[in-house]
Write an enzyme that holds these catalytic residues in place. Sequence first.
Site, PDB file in Angstrom:
ATOM      1  N   TYR A   1      22.814 -62.957   8.322  1.00 24.74           N
ATOM      2  CA  TYR A   1      21.480 -62.735   7.737  1.00 24.74           C
ATOM      3  C   TYR A   1      21.099 -63.886   6.817  1.00 24.74           C
ATOM      4  O   TYR A   1      20.007 -64.459   6.930  1.00 24.74           O
ATOM      5  CB  TYR A   1      21.456 -61.414   6.954  1.00 24.74           C
ATOM      6  CG  TYR A   1      20.100 -61.131   6.308  1.00 24.74           C
ATOM      7  CD1 TYR A   1      19.044 -60.646   7.064  1.00 24.74           C
ATOM      8  CD2 TYR A   1      19.891 -61.366   4.942  1.00 24.74           C
ATOM      9  CE1 TYR A   1      17.808 -60.388   6.484  1.00 24.74           C
ATOM     10  CE2 TYR A   1      18.653 -61.110   4.364  1.00 24.74           C
ATOM     11  CZ  TYR A   1      17.612 -60.622   5.137  1.00 24.74           C
ATOM     12  OH  TYR A   1      16.383 -60.381   4.563  1.00 24.74           O
TER      13      TYR A   1
ATOM     14  N   LYS B   1      18.006 -66.704   7.185  1.00 27.27           N
ATOM     15  CA  LYS B   1      16.952 -66.859   6.165  1.00 27.27           C
ATOM     16  C   LYS B   1      16.932 -68.287   5.611  1.00 27.27           C
ATOM     17  O   LYS B   1      15.875 -68.824   5.292  1.00 27.27           O
ATOM     18  CB  LYS B   1      17.144 -65.817   5.058  1.00 27.27           C
ATOM     19  CG  LYS B   1      16.875 -64.398   5.525  1.00 27.27           C
ATOM     20  CD  LYS B   1      15.431 -64.242   5.975  1.00 27.27           C
ATOM     21  CE  LYS B   1      15.118 -62.910   6.591  1.00 27.27           C
ATOM     22  NZ  LYS B   1      13.706 -62.767   6.973  1.00 27.27           N
TER      23      LYS B   1
HETATM   24  N1  LIG Z   1      12.936 -55.576   1.478  1.00 29.73           N
HETATM   25  C1  LIG Z   1      13.521 -56.582   0.868  1.00 29.73           C
HETATM   26  O1  LIG Z   1      14.100 -56.427  -0.228  1.00 29.73           O
HETATM   27  C2  LIG Z   1      13.485 -57.961   1.479  1.00 29.73           C
HETATM   28  C3  LIG Z   1      13.938 -59.021   0.703  1.00 29.73           C
HETATM   29  C4  LIG Z   1      13.899 -60.310   1.221  1.00 29.73           C
HETATM   30  C5  LIG Z   1      13.397 -60.523   2.498  1.00 29.73           C
HETATM   31  N2  LIG Z   1      12.978 -59.484   3.241  1.00 29.73           N
HETATM   32  C6  LIG Z   1      12.434 -59.786   4.595  1.00 29.73           C
HETATM   33  O2  LIG Z   1      11.134 -59.277   4.697  1.00 29.73           O
HETATM   34  C7  LIG Z   1      10.854 -58.933   6.049  1.00 29.73           C
HETATM   35  C8  LIG Z   1      10.382 -57.489   6.099  1.00 29.73           C
HETATM   36  O3  LIG Z   1      11.393 -56.656   5.543  1.00 29.73           O
HETATM   37  P1  LIG Z   1      11.106 -55.147   5.131  1.00 29.73           P
HETATM   38  O4  LIG Z   1      12.061 -54.821   4.049  1.00 29.73           O
HETATM   39  O5  LIG Z   1       9.660 -54.918   4.942  1.00 29.73           O
HETATM   40  O6  LIG Z   1      11.601 -54.416   6.480  1.00 29.73           O
HETATM   41  P2  LIG Z   1      11.196 -52.971   7.097  1.00 29.73           P
HETATM   42  O7  LIG Z   1      12.306 -52.641   8.046  1.00 29.73           O
HETATM   43  O8  LIG Z   1      10.880 -52.032   6.032  1.00 29.73           O
HETATM   44  O9  LIG Z   1       9.902 -53.323   7.961  1.00 29.73           O
HETATM   45  C9  LIG Z   1      10.043 -54.241   9.017  1.00 29.73           C
HETATM   46  C10 LIG Z   1       8.839 -54.244   9.914  1.00 29.73           C
HETATM   47  O10 LIG Z   1       9.132 -55.108  11.023  1.00 29.73           O
HETATM   48  C11 LIG Z   1       9.025 -54.379  12.243  1.00 29.73           C
HETATM   49  N3  LIG Z   1      10.004 -54.896  13.185  1.00 29.73           N
HETATM   50  C12 LIG Z   1      11.364 -54.840  13.102  1.00 29.73           C
HETATM   51  N4  LIG Z   1      11.907 -55.384  14.205  1.00 29.73           N
HETATM   52  C13 LIG Z   1      10.876 -55.795  14.982  1.00 29.73           C
HETATM   53  C14 LIG Z   1      10.786 -56.421  16.249  1.00 29.73           C
HETATM   54  N5  LIG Z   1      11.876 -56.733  16.951  1.00 29.73           N
HETATM   55  N6  LIG Z   1       9.557 -56.706  16.740  1.00 29.73           N
HETATM   56  C15 LIG Z   1       8.451 -56.387  16.053  1.00 29.73           C
HETATM   57  N7  LIG Z   1       8.471 -55.791  14.845  1.00 29.73           N
HETATM   58  C16 LIG Z   1       9.665 -55.494  14.332  1.00 29.73           C
HETATM   59  C17 LIG Z   1       9.240 -52.927  11.850  1.00 29.73           C
HETATM   60  O11 LIG Z   1       8.663 -52.057  12.797  1.00 29.73           O
HETATM   61  C18 LIG Z   1       8.517 -52.887  10.508  1.00 29.73           C
HETATM   62  O12 LIG Z   1       7.126 -52.807  10.703  1.00 29.73           O
HETATM   63  C19 LIG Z   1      12.139 -59.190   6.831  1.00 29.73           C
HETATM   64  O13 LIG Z   1      12.061 -60.463   7.443  1.00 29.73           O
HETATM   65  C20 LIG Z   1      13.211 -59.169   5.739  1.00 29.73           C
HETATM   66  O14 LIG Z   1      14.326 -59.942   6.092  1.00 29.73           O
HETATM   67  C21 LIG Z   1      13.006 -58.200   2.776  1.00 29.73           C
END
Ligand SMILES: NC(=O)c1ccc[n+]([C@@H]2O[C@H](COP(=O)([O-])OP(=O)(O)OC[C@H]3O[C@@H](n4cnc5c(N)ncnc54)[C@H](O)[C@@H]3O)[C@@H](O)[C@H]2O)c1
Length: 264
Positions: free
Chosen positions: A157, A161
Amino acid sequence: MSLRYLSKVAIVTGGSKGIGRGIVKAFVENGAKVVFCARGGEAGKDLEAELNGAGPGSCTFVSCDVSKEEDIKRLITITVETHGRIDCLVNNAGWHPPHQPTDETTAEEFRDLLQLNLLSYFLASKLALPYLRLHQGNIINISSLVATIGQKHAVPYVATKGAIISMTKAMAVDESVHKVRVNCISPGNVMTPLWEELAGQSPDAAATIRAGERCQLLGRMGTEAECGRAAIFLAADATFCTGIDLWLSGGAELNYGEKSQISS
Ligand SMILES: NC(=O)c1ccc[n+]([C@@H]2O[C@H](COP(=O)([O-])OP(=O)(O)OC[C@H]3O[C@@H](n4cnc5c(N)ncnc54)[C@H](O)[C@@H]3O)[C@@H](O)[C@H]2O)c1
């Protein structure tokens, strides 16, 4: 309130939940026409109806798995056929697998995550760029703070990133001749369904969430809405920024991990 992205066209991948949902909302609130995707249908359709009822912009949900190149092509084609242009692409869909040590991580797991978290960003950018170049558009890639500070038992992961940040800079260099800006946002802990899912895999989910809140100097996690505001800033206001990595971390990286005491 002035509308900062009025009639501009934005694509948001993974927009049905979490950070992506916050970004879709912020763009619609600022007058944009948004096409967003996710794999499943229901949450996306519900959000589409809710936001189209609220306006002032509009949105369209498209079912699409970004780990499949054909699906990404369809997403771009539908956007151009519906709106005739693309001003902004937000690459957000991604996944954090359960924490596991390197010794238990297979090459196949790593490859699959590269496909979802990194290659999908590259392919969506490649396919959207011919349209973005016509209107001096921009790309926003969602990376993560852990790309810079590391994270326990999450080598694939963290690697995906980190690669997103490097790719952002390389693409910003290449696309500058077309006046297309390419930036990324690195969120720290943001309370989303993904965070809840990971906490749910720990022995005490509530304690894990409290510990996650204490990681930030500000003593709380970020919100979907704050991610949306950062994205609209990069798309609409940050016209002299390209190749930057905007940290949205509540100060999590400061003071050697020793946080101030939070009164509660
Ligand atoms: N939540 C955190 O603390 C955090 C921190 C740093 C980075 N991120 C990054 O932010 C982004 C979103 O994370 P989140 O926490 O909102 O995740 P989440 O799982 O809550 O939401 C993810 C979204 O992406 C969609 N998705 C997942 N796989 C998919 C695919 N193969 N095709 C199309 N859509 C897909 C899901 O349906 C959902 O709408 C990610 O790239 C994650 O790595 C999150």
